[in-house]
Design an enzyme around this catalytic site. Structure first.
Site, PDB file in Angstrom:
ATOM      1  N   ASP A 279       4.824 -32.661  38.407  1.00 54.93           N
ATOM      2  CA  ASP A 279       5.094 -31.836  38.449  1.00 54.93           C
ATOM      3  C   ASP A 279       6.176 -30.610  38.954  1.00 54.93           C
ATOM      4  O   ASP A 279       5.936 -30.759  40.372  1.00 54.93           O
ATOM      5  CB  ASP A 279       4.590 -30.369  37.082  1.00 54.93           C
TER       6      ASP A 279
ATOM      7  N   ARG B  79      12.445 -27.729  39.797  1.00 56.13           N
ATOM      8  CA  ARG B  79      11.920 -26.626  40.431  1.00 56.13           C
ATOM      9  C   ARG B  79      12.710 -25.998  42.364  1.00 56.13           C
ATOM     10  O   ARG B  79      12.765 -25.208  42.369  1.00 56.13           O
ATOM     11  CB  ARG B  79      11.063 -25.480  39.427  1.00 56.13           C
ATOM     12  N   TRP B  80      11.608 -27.300  42.437  1.00 58.65           N
ATOM     13  CA  TRP B  80      11.710 -27.614  43.656  1.00 58.65           C
ATOM     14  C   TRP B  80      13.505 -27.592  43.726  1.00 58.65           C
ATOM     15  O   TRP B  80      13.871 -26.995  45.505  1.00 58.65           O
ATOM     16  CB  TRP B  80      11.062 -28.768  43.841  1.00 58.65           C
TER      17      TRP B  80
ATOM     18  N   SER C 270       7.513 -39.577  30.339  1.00 53.73           N
ATOM     19  CA  SER C 270       6.299 -39.838  28.738  1.00 53.73           C
ATOM     20  C   SER C 270       7.210 -39.860  28.037  1.00 53.73           C
ATOM     21  O   SER C 270       8.703 -40.114  27.992  1.00 53.73           O
ATOM     22  CB  SER C 270       6.003 -37.631  28.979  1.00 53.73           C
ATOM     23  N   THR C 271       6.400 -39.719  26.983  1.00 52.66           N
ATOM     24  CA  THR C 271       7.595 -40.463  25.841  1.00 52.66           C
ATOM     25  C   THR C 271       8.115 -39.079  24.610  1.00 52.66           C
ATOM     26  O   THR C 271       9.376 -39.033  24.557  1.00 52.66           O
ATOM     27  CB  THR C 271       6.104 -40.654  24.730  1.00 52.66           C
TER      28      THR C 271
ATOM     29  N   ASN D  79      10.271 -37.144  27.441  1.00 49.75           N
ATOM     30  CA  ASN D  79      10.829 -37.415  28.503  1.00 49.75           C
ATOM     31  C   ASN D  79      12.865 -37.845  28.321  1.00 49.75           C
ATOM     32  O   ASN D  79      13.409 -36.961  28.679  1.00 49.75           O
ATOM     33  CB  ASN D  79      10.964 -37.736  29.943  1.00 49.75           C
TER      34      ASN D  79
ATOM     35  N   ARG E 142      15.714 -35.149  27.250  1.00 53.10           N
ATOM     36  CA  ARG E 142      16.723 -34.649  28.714  1.00 53.10           C
ATOM     37  C   ARG E 142      17.999 -35.354  28.443  1.00 53.10           C
ATOM     38  O   ARG E 142      18.059 -35.826  27.594  1.00 53.10           O
ATOM     39  CB  ARG E 142      15.602 -34.563  30.400  1.00 53.10           C
TER      40      ARG E 142
ATOM     41  N   ARG F  74      -2.724 -31.348  38.614  1.00 54.99           N
ATOM     42  CA  ARG F  74      -1.116 -30.782  38.564  1.00 54.99           C
ATOM     43  C   ARG F  74      -0.229 -29.816  39.127  1.00 54.99           C
ATOM     44  O   ARG F  74      -0.957 -28.884  39.166  1.00 54.99           O
ATOM     45  CB  ARG F  74      -1.234 -30.533  36.841  1.00 54.99           C
TER      46      ARG F  74
ATOM     47  N   SER G 200      -0.233 -32.119  29.030  1.00 54.83           N
ATOM     48  CA  SER G 200       1.511 -32.520  28.059  1.00 54.83           C
ATOM     49  C   SER G 200       1.038 -34.255  28.441  1.00 54.83           C
ATOM     50  O   SER G 200       1.818 -34.765  28.460  1.00 54.83           O
ATOM     51  CB  SER G 200       1.853 -32.572  29.504  1.00 54.83           C
TER      52      SER G 200
ATOM     53  N   GLU H   9     -12.349 -33.236  35.656  1.00 57.72           N
ATOM     54  CA  GLU H   9     -11.731 -32.225  36.516  1.00 57.72           C
ATOM     55  C   GLU H   9     -10.212 -31.646  36.901  1.00 57.72           C
ATOM     56  O   GLU H   9      -9.695 -32.861  36.706  1.00 57.72           O
ATOM     57  CB  GLU H   9     -12.779 -32.133  37.749  1.00 57.72           C
TER      58      GLU H   9
HETATM   59  C1  FPP Z   1       8.413 -33.367  36.356  1.00 57.50           C
HETATM   60  O1  FPP Z   1       9.063 -32.521  37.069  1.00 57.50           O
HETATM   61  C2  FPP Z   1       8.892 -34.737  36.675  1.00 57.50           C
HETATM   62  C3  FPP Z   1       8.899 -35.707  35.648  1.00 57.50           C
HETATM   63  C4  FPP Z   1       9.928 -36.295  34.577  1.00 57.50           C
HETATM   64  C5  FPP Z   1       9.458 -37.375  36.720  1.00 57.50           C
HETATM   65  C6  FPP Z   1       8.632 -37.604  37.648  1.00 57.50           C
HETATM   66  C7  FPP Z   1       8.596 -38.524  38.024  1.00 57.50           C
HETATM   67  C8  FPP Z   1       9.105 -38.502  39.236  1.00 57.50           C
HETATM   68  C9  FPP Z   1       8.612 -37.682  40.355  1.00 57.50           C
HETATM   69  C10 FPP Z   1       9.553 -40.010  40.136  1.00 57.50           C
HETATM   70  C11 FPP Z   1       8.993 -41.024  40.396  1.00 57.50           C
HETATM   71  C12 FPP Z   1       8.990 -41.797  40.852  1.00 57.50           C
HETATM   72  C13 FPP Z   1       8.189 -43.687  41.025  1.00 57.50           C
HETATM   73  C14 FPP Z   1       9.629 -44.087  41.703  1.00 57.50           C
HETATM   74  C15 FPP Z   1       7.366 -43.660  40.124  1.00 57.50           C
HETATM   75  P1  FPP Z   1      10.176 -31.312  36.392  1.00 57.50           P
HETATM   76  O2  FPP Z   1      11.635 -32.323  35.929  1.00 57.50           O
HETATM   77  O3  FPP Z   1       9.998 -30.885  34.779  1.00 57.50           O
HETATM   78  O4  FPP Z   1      10.091 -30.610  36.799  1.00 57.50           O
HETATM   79  P2  FPP Z   1      10.731 -28.748  36.721  1.00 57.50           P
HETATM   80  O5  FPP Z   1       9.975 -28.368  35.496  1.00 57.50           O
HETATM   81  O6  FPP Z   1      10.656 -28.345  38.163  1.00 57.50           O
HETATM   82  O7  FPP Z   1      11.839 -28.766  35.878  1.00 57.50           O
END
Ligand code: FPP
Length: 251
Positions: free
Chosen positions: A32, A36-37, A77-78, A80, A83, A199, A207, A218
């Site tokens: 997660d 924000r990053w 996730s199911t 996501n 978005r 997390r 989630s 843990e």
């Molecule tokens: C949550 O951060 C992250 C996700 C919904 C996607 C995670 C997917 C990756 C890191 C890519 C994975 C890639 C491979 C190759 C397996 P967020 O978008 O909700 O962050 P935020 O809460 O800061 O907006």
């Protein structure tokens, strides 16, 4: 000394404290904070996901070298799908790219398995999943489960439906279902329950991740956004885990 620690002196020092006989056998990671990053750097959200994928590569290879046998990473996730189409499409393209470039995530002897409901994924992604699973099958390194279109509740519902089918077929008596039988029908039947769930990004919730497997997990939370998560943070999570007193309901 493990060769993974040779480069980074502070990680090396911390790693000397790790009890190699008490490593978590299954680590779950909720990746997660990518959005924000990216925002903090004035970048589009997908740049955060891209950086997050690189972090996954770094952490999974580190965990595999350390000797952790199973890791599950929550990639999509199911929920996501809610978005924007732009973000969903970009995430699917990113997944496709990493599945295609087989050694990117699966370097260092990692076994890749995808868990989740694959029926909503494109034929193209399904084909690459089949190929990377086949490519890495038979290795003896860490198993990295990529959770894609994954939800803990749908996972349990699918397992229950498979057990219902066995009852219908007369293979199983109604009322005879055990926890072991359900554990054998979830997406991760060969892995033990998750010992540790990490997390980052400051959120303190599960989630819909590994609901069945987290009965006695843990939890390790931190404010760091996933793209900034380092091998040092991972080492700290392991050390903190090893200092917990796990009683599993006993005394
Ligand atoms: C949550 O951060 C992250 C996700 C919904 C996607 C995670 C997917 C990756 C890191 C890519 C994975 C890639 C491979 C190759 C397996 P967020 O978008 O909700 O962050 P935020 O809460 O800061 O907006």
């Amino acid at each position: 000394m493990l060769k993974i620690f040779q480069k980074n002196r502070s990680v090396k020092k911390m790693a000397q404290e790790i009890d190699m006989s008490n490593l978590p056998k299954h680590v779950g990671i909720i990746m997660d904070g990518n959005g924000r990053w990216a925002k903090s750097k004035g970048l589009p959200r997908i740049a955060g996901h891209r950086a997050g994928a690189q972090t996954l590569k770094k952490i999974s290879q580190f965990a595999g070298d350390l000797g952790i046998p199973y890791m599950t990473a929550y990639a999509f996730s199911t929920e996501n799908w809610k978005r924007s189409k732009e973000e969903v499409d970009a995430l699917m393209d990113l997944l496709l790219e990493y599945l295609r470039d087989k050694d990117e995530l699966a370097g260092n002897n990692v076994v890749i398995r995808v868990i989740g409901d694959r029926s909503r994924l494109s034929d193209e992604i399904n084909k690459e999943i089949d190929e990377i699973e086949e490519y890495t099958r038979g290795r003896d390194g860490m198993v990295l489960y990529l959770a894609i279109n994954y939800g803990g509740r749908p996972e349990i519902v699918a397992a229950v439906n498979r057990l219902c089918k066995k009852v219908q077929d007369g293979i199983l008596e109604p009322g005879a279902v055990t926890e072991e039988m359900l554990s054998a029908e979830i997406y991760t039947p060969e892995a033990p329950d998750a010992d540790l769930i990490i997390r980052p990004s400051g959120e303190l919730r599960l989630s819909n991740f590994l609901l069945w497997q987290s009965a006695y997990s843990e939890f390790w939370f931190s404010d760091i956004n996933w793209p900034d998560f380092s091998t040092k943070d991972f080492t700290q999570a392991i050390l903190d885990y090893q200092n917990r007193n796990r009683r599993f309901g006993g005394r």
